[in-house]
Design a protein around this motif. Structure first.
Motif: not given
Length: 277
Positions: A230, A235, A232-233, A228, A194, A198-201
């Motif tokens: 790359n 998805d 999102a938490y 997972y 994170d 940028r979006a957390a991955q």
């Protein structure tokens, strides 16, 4: 809330502007606090800030939460304008939540550095035990489609402290989930990244085992993966199969398969042998 403690000591900050130094010491003893939202009580806190001959200050201390103790070590160097603060946080079975919807402990091994205006967090966090009630956590309510907001007031900008996280999260053997038909355990590990702006991955795989109730039947999870890449938490890519065998002379195994992303799952009914329609 309920913060207590006794601060004593004698600190002196001197030296040149380009080479400041800290002398003396300051100690916080008998520190305790409550975090009502998490149901956590911190007790037995004892922290020491001590100036050293090299102009830096050493930081040591510990605080207890539940049956675990969190230990702190580090340094404060006012001469290093880009990275003045470095801390390490270590502990075993530290209680981080104790509420009706979540009860969890963690064993962190983290390094914290303040670098160029942001806080860097590196290391590993193990979750030895956890109990999560998914239905209690799901408090979100979406507004009706006929709701219209008129003349919204501008929201004043708020300062957001930038945090840069690069942490490996490992789940122990006693992490349990309940709710929405699921009663099972969760295992595996995730690499959490994170960065500011940028979006957390997340990268890694979590495994699910236990029971899943669907269509009035209790099914056994025979395969459960949350992958997972790359992502999102909330998805991951789902690969879940839950089945039940009927021993009534038909010897038919029926089940449900869930695949696709968590935000757009695809569900299908399975049977072995195939049932006639």
């Amino acid at each position: 809330a309920g913060t207590k403690g006794e601060l004593t000591g004698n600190l002196f900050i001197g030296g040149r502007l380009d080479a400041p130094e800290i002398r003396g010491d300051a100690r916080l003893q008998g520190f305790s606090a409550e975090l009502p939202a998490l149901g956590v009580k911190l007790t037995g806190g004892d922290f020491l800030l001590r100036g050293e001959a090299d102009g830096q200050a050493r930081i040591t201390g510990q605080v207890t939460s539940g049956s675990g103790q969190l230990r702190v070590e580090g340094s404060l160097n006012l001469r290093d304008g880009s990275s003045p603060l470095e801390l390490s946080l270590r502990g075993e079975n530290v209680t981080v939540a104790r509420t009706p919807d979540m009860d969890a402990t963690m064993s962190p091994d983290l390094r914290l550095r303040y670098v160029d205006g942001s806080l860097q967090i590196r290391g590993e966090v193990e979750v030895p035990t956890a109990r999560v009630d998914l239905e209690r956590l799901d408090h979100s309510v979406s507004p009706s489609l006929d709701v219209v907001v008129l003349d919204p007031q501008p929201v004043p900008s708020q300062f957001v402290f930038p945090v840069d996280i690069d942490v490996q999260l490992r789940l122990g053997n006693a992490v349990r989930l309940r709710g929405f038909g699921l009663d099972g355990t969760l295992g595996g590990s995730l690499h959490i990244r994170d960065r500011p702006g940028r979006a957390a991955q997340a990268n890694g795989t979590l495994t699910v085992a236990g029971k899943y109730s669907a269509y009035g039947q209790a099914l056994t999870i025979t395969r459960g993966r949350l992958d997972y890449v790359n992502a999102a938490y909330d998805d991951p890519v789902l690969d879940i199969q839950a089945e039940r065998e009927f021993r009534d002379g038909t010897d038919i195994t029926v089940g449900i398969r869930v695949r696709g992303s968590a935000l757009a799952p695809e569900t299908s009914i399975t049977s072995s042998p195939a049932m006639s329609t």
